[in-house]
Design an enzyme around this catalytic site. Structure first.
Site, PDB file in Angstrom:
ATOM      1  CE  LYS A 111      33.841  46.430   3.592  1.00  0.00           C
ATOM      2  NZ  LYS A 111      33.977  46.291   5.041  1.00  0.00           N
ATOM      3  CD  GLU A 112      41.644  46.118   1.627  1.00  0.00           C
ATOM      4  OE1 GLU A 112      41.762  46.867   2.592  1.00  0.00           O
ATOM      5  OE2 GLU A 112      42.228  45.020   1.546  1.00  0.00           O
ATOM      6  CG  ASP A 141      45.004  38.921   6.547  1.00  0.00           C
ATOM      7  OD1 ASP A 141      45.871  38.024   6.518  1.00  0.00           O
ATOM      8  OD2 ASP A 141      44.915  39.750   7.464  1.00  0.00           O
ATOM      9  CE  LYS A 268      48.679  47.740   8.286  1.00  0.00           C
ATOM     10  NZ  LYS A 268      48.662  49.194   8.402  1.00  0.00           N
ATOM     11  CG  ASP A 292      47.189  50.664   5.037  1.00  0.00           C
ATOM     12  OD1 ASP A 292      47.852  49.811   5.651  1.00  0.00           O
ATOM     13  OD2 ASP A 292      46.540  51.564   5.599  1.00  0.00           O
ATOM     14  CG  ASP A 450      48.508  52.499  13.424  1.00  0.00           C
ATOM     15  OD1 ASP A 450      47.747  52.154  14.339  1.00  0.00           O
ATOM     16  OD2 ASP A 450      48.149  53.241  12.497  1.00  0.00           O
TER      17      ASP A 450
HETATM   18  O1  LIG Z   1      42.426  41.639   9.045  1.00  0.00           O
HETATM   19  C1  LIG Z   1      42.932  42.549   8.404  1.00  0.00           C
HETATM   20  C2  LIG Z   1      42.381  43.835   8.359  1.00  0.00           C
HETATM   21  C3  LIG Z   1      43.009  44.803   7.596  1.00  0.00           C
HETATM   22  N1  LIG Z   1      44.130  44.530   6.904  1.00  0.00           N
HETATM   23  C4  LIG Z   1      44.784  45.583   6.079  1.00  0.00           C
HETATM   24  O2  LIG Z   1      45.078  46.715   6.850  1.00  0.00           O
HETATM   25  C5  LIG Z   1      45.158  47.852   6.028  1.00  0.00           C
HETATM   26  C6  LIG Z   1      44.471  49.016   6.672  1.00  0.00           C
HETATM   27  O3  LIG Z   1      43.098  48.800   6.719  1.00  0.00           O
HETATM   28  P1  LIG Z   1      42.038  49.909   6.308  1.00  0.00           P
HETATM   29  O4  LIG Z   1      40.749  49.247   6.240  1.00  0.00           O
HETATM   30  O5  LIG Z   1      42.498  50.670   5.135  1.00  0.00           O
HETATM   31  O6  LIG Z   1      42.020  50.771   7.595  1.00  0.00           O
HETATM   32  P2  LIG Z   1      42.233  52.317   7.800  1.00  0.00           P
HETATM   33  O7  LIG Z   1      41.307  52.706   8.883  1.00  0.00           O
HETATM   34  O8  LIG Z   1      42.180  53.103   6.565  1.00  0.00           O
HETATM   35  O9  LIG Z   1      43.710  52.250   8.315  1.00  0.00           O
HETATM   36  C7  LIG Z   1      44.382  53.151   9.142  1.00  0.00           C
HETATM   37  O10 LIG Z   1      44.325  52.701  10.484  1.00  0.00           O
HETATM   38  C8  LIG Z   1      44.816  51.384  10.696  1.00  0.00           C
HETATM   39  C9  LIG Z   1      44.676  51.055  12.158  1.00  0.00           C
HETATM   40  O11 LIG Z   1      45.282  51.992  12.907  1.00  0.00           O
HETATM   41  C10 LIG Z   1      46.250  51.288  10.212  1.00  0.00           C
HETATM   42  O12 LIG Z   1      46.661  49.973  10.299  1.00  0.00           O
HETATM   43  C11 LIG Z   1      46.316  51.729   8.768  1.00  0.00           C
HETATM   44  O13 LIG Z   1      47.623  51.667   8.278  1.00  0.00           O
HETATM   45  C12 LIG Z   1      45.803  53.128   8.659  1.00  0.00           C
HETATM   46  O14 LIG Z   1      45.856  53.570   7.312  1.00  0.00           O
HETATM   47  C13 LIG Z   1      44.532  47.482   4.695  1.00  0.00           C
HETATM   48  O15 LIG Z   1      45.523  47.406   3.719  1.00  0.00           O
HETATM   49  C14 LIG Z   1      43.914  46.128   4.981  1.00  0.00           C
HETATM   50  O16 LIG Z   1      43.943  45.295   3.875  1.00  0.00           O
HETATM   51  C15 LIG Z   1      44.689  43.276   6.944  1.00  0.00           C
HETATM   52  O17 LIG Z   1      45.695  43.027   6.309  1.00  0.00           O
HETATM   53  N2  LIG Z   1      44.075  42.314   7.701  1.00  0.00           N
HETATM   54 MN   LIG Z   2      42.948  52.783   4.684  1.00  0.00          MN
END
Ligand SMILES: O=c1ccn([C@@H]2O[C@H](COP(=O)(O)OP(=O)(O)O[C@H]3O[C@H](CO)[C@@H](O)[C@H](O)[C@H]3O)[C@@H](O)[C@H]2O)c(=O)[nH]1
Ligand SMILES: [Mn+2]
Length: 738
Positions: A111-112, A141, A268, A292, A450
């Site tokens: 996905k990334e 991760d 995260k 992110d 967050d």
């Molecule tokens: O087990 C995990 C799950 C996610 N991530 C990272 O967390 C980031 C955010 O994940 P994403 O899937 O992009 O989630 P979003 O819903 O877009 O994220 C928003 O919402 C999250 C939860 O509030 C915040 O952490 C993010 O910074 C914010 O951009 C990404 O870089 C992931 O790679 C990890 O490192 N480990």
């Molecule tokens: Mn995101």
């Protein structure tokens, strides 16, 4: 007089936005009076006749909506905007700038894509900041070999990329963005040749990383390893050549923490806490930038801008973090899914900035490391007590009192011992019986780490600031698919409601620890999932009653009808005013009405359900990363502003059911009035409500009936939903029958 003249110019300015504040407060006052009288009307009419269930439900809905409206006013009370002067900062503090550790999280190479992560890493390494004071840490991760490979390649490419950017003053420092869009004409000598050369280099790199990605697996040799089961791997990326003529580079460290199915890893937040510990062994910078993996740096001066606040003696002592807005590089002009989160980053955060500061938003913030260590870390805290908090590592405890130093790994006393220690700090068991995630670091109680972490910081008396310069500091990838948008929304809403249901519930926990207005902002967000209740009611009950000729609103000729109309029209106008004032076109208002209603009956409802299930221990917390790759077909739909209903049934069914229900009752109600001559005057409110819902959700009507393409609503879902809504209406009518 002289002293006054000598006073150094400030690094930043804060301007209250007076006009919006006046408009907001006047509107709030009038609306408050109207809403109060409406409640009075409901109460008195309930007292005068035997209350029926539909009337009670309408009253409950109106109460919830009024409460949420009231909480929302806190965001609008005292908006401010800010400006920074990085040149002044450089002049005064150029030599003594503090170190910054950049944390970049990634979790899933599918996905990334590693290529995107690599671009983010390069853009961060190329920030305008003294090279020796910048370190970049990537948390993977997924433990994926293709991500590690891409990071190593990023480092090699950076050797040419960074000097190129500095030499020609390139502003767009994410190579992919630079080569794909940025057309410039720097007249400088040698620019075009250099650009061509480096473009070829990047093309090669892109292909190479993509190829490696398609064959990539896990780190390590055993195939039993996977993204939830692998040992820690920490690698300081270095050049094998040891060529001293090479350009200097910021430190780049790859961290894949240990994961095992038997230990919780806290998503995260867990990853960030590992980075906090590992980085404290290596660079230990006093400031941290969290990104992110899709949030590339778009303005290299963001670090200096953030330091304009962090190093301002007037505010620095209480300042925990400087938050930049999330902005996106892939939004279409229509932005049908409100991917830009306009109201959050253009209205709410500037509003909170005039109070105690915006909420922490996951990515794009410069945080003071000390703020994350909690109150326990003081000069005089007993080391034994510190270890109870921070875990058994002596080295970690020592690092707390060490001012930052940039350990260029080459001149470390014993790099291998240091790496051994970092592996220990990144192990599954390190946090056992410590306060990590509870009182130290990013907090674990909610999947929106967050929101919770920022909330607790504010409760402890820390402030934050919002910095939204004209050139976006960071650009991420917005969701461009209905399904992704709604499921991401479900996760966020589950997370905030988890907080509302915990002992940190903002209304209770916050009120005694921060100002009323700041508490109201946090409470509004945490209770936002509650919108789902009134929205479900308002989309079903008046419609059911319309079919059964039961009036729920005052007659048009009744003066109370005016109050309802006033509230409805004024809230629409206020929303429209807000959209126009943030410089968005009129259609944004309509789009936002739609996506907000769609989210309330899907994301908010699913999120609430998950949070409640988790509360009772019936469900595990989960954080499925949002998809950051889009296929061409999906992008075409999105770019044209056409809804793509290729989505899971769990989000489609409620939407289609509610729309069909409104269609049936609107048609039925209208027919009844025309054929049977029932009272138009009495039923107008309900007729209008159904009509409004159908107008707003016209794309769904279209998707059910008129579209033939792939993105339409599947006929099976339409049929199922029609059956469901008919059942509801029949059963409901039976119950309501006198
Ligand atoms: O087990 C995990 C799950 C996610 N991530 C990272 O967390 C980031 C955010 O994940 P994403 O899937 O992009 O989630 P979003 O819903 O877009 O994220 C928003 O919402 C999250 C939860 O509030 C915040 O952490 C993010 O910074 C914010 O951009 C990404 O870089 C992931 O790679 C990890 O490192 N480990
Ligand atoms: Mn995101």
């Amino acid at each position: 007089m002289l002293a006054c003249k000598m006073k150094p110019l400030p690094f930043n300015l804060c301007n209250p936005k007076k006009r919006p504040a006046i408009i907001n407060r006047s509107y709030a006052l009038l609306h408050f009076i109207a809403a109060t009288s409406l409640i009075f009307y409901r109460v008195s009419s309930l007292l005068h006749s035997r209350p029926s269930l539909p009337h009670l439900l309408m009253f409950a809905s109106e109460l919830i909506l009024s409460l949420l409206w009231l909480l929302n006013q806190a965001y609008l009370w005292r908006p401010v905007s800010r400006k920074t002067f990085p040149e002044r900062l450089l002049q005064e503090k150029g030599e003594e700038l503090p170190g910054i550790d950049v944390f970049i999280c990634t979790a899933d190479p599918k996905k990334e894509p590693p290529l995107e992560v690599m671009n983010t890493v390069l853009s961060a390494m190329a920030l305008d900041y003294p090279i020796g004071k910048l370190s970049v840490y990537v948390s993977d991760d997924g433990g994926s070999s293709s991500t590690l490979h891409a990071i190593r390649e990023a480092w090699k490419f950076g050797r040419s990329w960074l000097p190129f950017c500095t030499r020609f003053g390139i502003k767009t420092r994410c190579p992919k963005a630079y080569f794909s869009r940025y057309e410039d004409d720097l007249g400088e000598k040698g620019y075009h040749e250099e650009k061509e050369k480096i473009k070829q280099q990047y093309k090669w790199l892109e292909e190479h990383v993509k190829k490696a990605g398609s064959s990539g697996g896990m780190l390590g040799e055993t195939c039993s390893l996977n993204s939830i089961n692998h040992p820690a791997h920490i690698e300081v990326i270095q050049d094998e050549s040891h060529d001293t003529n090479q350009a200097k580079m910021p430190l780049l460290v790859y961290v894949s923490r240990e994961k095992s199915p038997s230990s919780p890893h806290h998503f995260k937040a867990g990853a960030l806490n590992v980075l906090l510990r590992v980085s404290s062994m290596i660079s230990n910078s006093p400031y941290i930038l969290v990104l992110d993996c899709d949030m590339r740096c778009n303005d290299p001066t963001s670090a200096l801008q953030a330091m304009c606040f962090h190093l301002d003696p007037r505010i620095s002592s209480n300042l925990a973090f400087v938050q930049f807005p999330q902005k996106f590089h892939n939004l279409s002009t229509m932005d049908i899914y409100d991917g830009q989160l306009r109201s959050v980053f253009l209205v709410k955060w500037p509003g909170m900035d005039g109070l105690q500061g915006p909420m922490l938003s996951g990515t794009g913030f410069y945080m003071k490391r000390k703020a994350l260590y909690g109150d326990i870390v003081q000069e005089d805290t007993d080391p034994i007590q510190l270890k109870q908090y921070l875990g058994p590592s002596n080295e970690l405890v020592k690092s707390l009192h060490r001012s930052n130093h940039h350990n260029s790994v080459n001149n470390m006393d014993s790099p291998s011992r240091l790496l051994e220690e970092t592996r220990n700090l990144a192990s599954c068991t390190y946090e056992k019986e410590t306060q990590w995630g509870k009182q130290v670091g990013f907090l674990y109680n909610s999947v929106v780490e967050d929101y919770l972490t920022g909330f607790i910081l504010h409760c402890k008396g820390w402030n934050s600031l919002f910095c939204d310069p004209p050139r976006p500091a960071f650009l991420g990838t917005a969701t461009t698919k209905l399904n992704d948008t709604l499921l991401q929304g479900a996760r966020w809403n589950c997370g905030v409601l988890q907080v509302a249901l915990s002992r940190f519930s903002p209304l209770i926990y916050g009120l005694s620890r921060m100002s009323l207005l700041q508490t109201m902002c946090y409470a509004h967000l945490s209770l936002q999932p509650l919108y789902s209740l009134p929205m479900w009611c308002l989309a079903t009950i008046p419609q059911l009653c319309l079919l059964n000729a039961i009036p729920l609103y005052p007659k048009v000729s009744d003066s109370w009808f005016m109050i309802y109309s006033y509230i409805f029209i004024m809230s629409q106008l206020k929303h429209l005013e807000e959209v126009l004032s943030t410089g968005d076109p009129m259609w944004t208002w309509w789009n936002e009405e739609r996506i907000w209603m769609m989210k309330s009956v899907t994301s908010y409802s699913i999120g609430s359900l998950n949070a409640v299930l988790k509360f009772f221990g019936l469900r595990e917390a989960n954080f499925v990363p949002t998809n950051k790759v889009a296929d061409d077909e999906q992008v075409t739909f999105y770019q044209k502003g056409i809804f793509n209903f290729q989505a899971s049934t769990i989000v489609l069914a409620p939407l289609v059911t509610l729309v069909s229900l409104n269609m049936i009752s609107f048609a039925g109600g209208l027919a009844r009035i025309i054929v049977k001559g029932s009272n138009w005057n009495e039923m107008f409110g309900q007729i209008f409500l159904s009509f409004f819902i159908l107008m707003v959700h016209f794309p769904i009507v279209e998707g059910m009936m008129f579209r033939k393409d792939k993105g339409r609503i599947p006929p099976s879902v339409t049929l199922f939903s029609l059956a469901l809504s008919t059942c509801f209406l029949c059963l409901g009518s039976l119950i309501l029958m006198p």
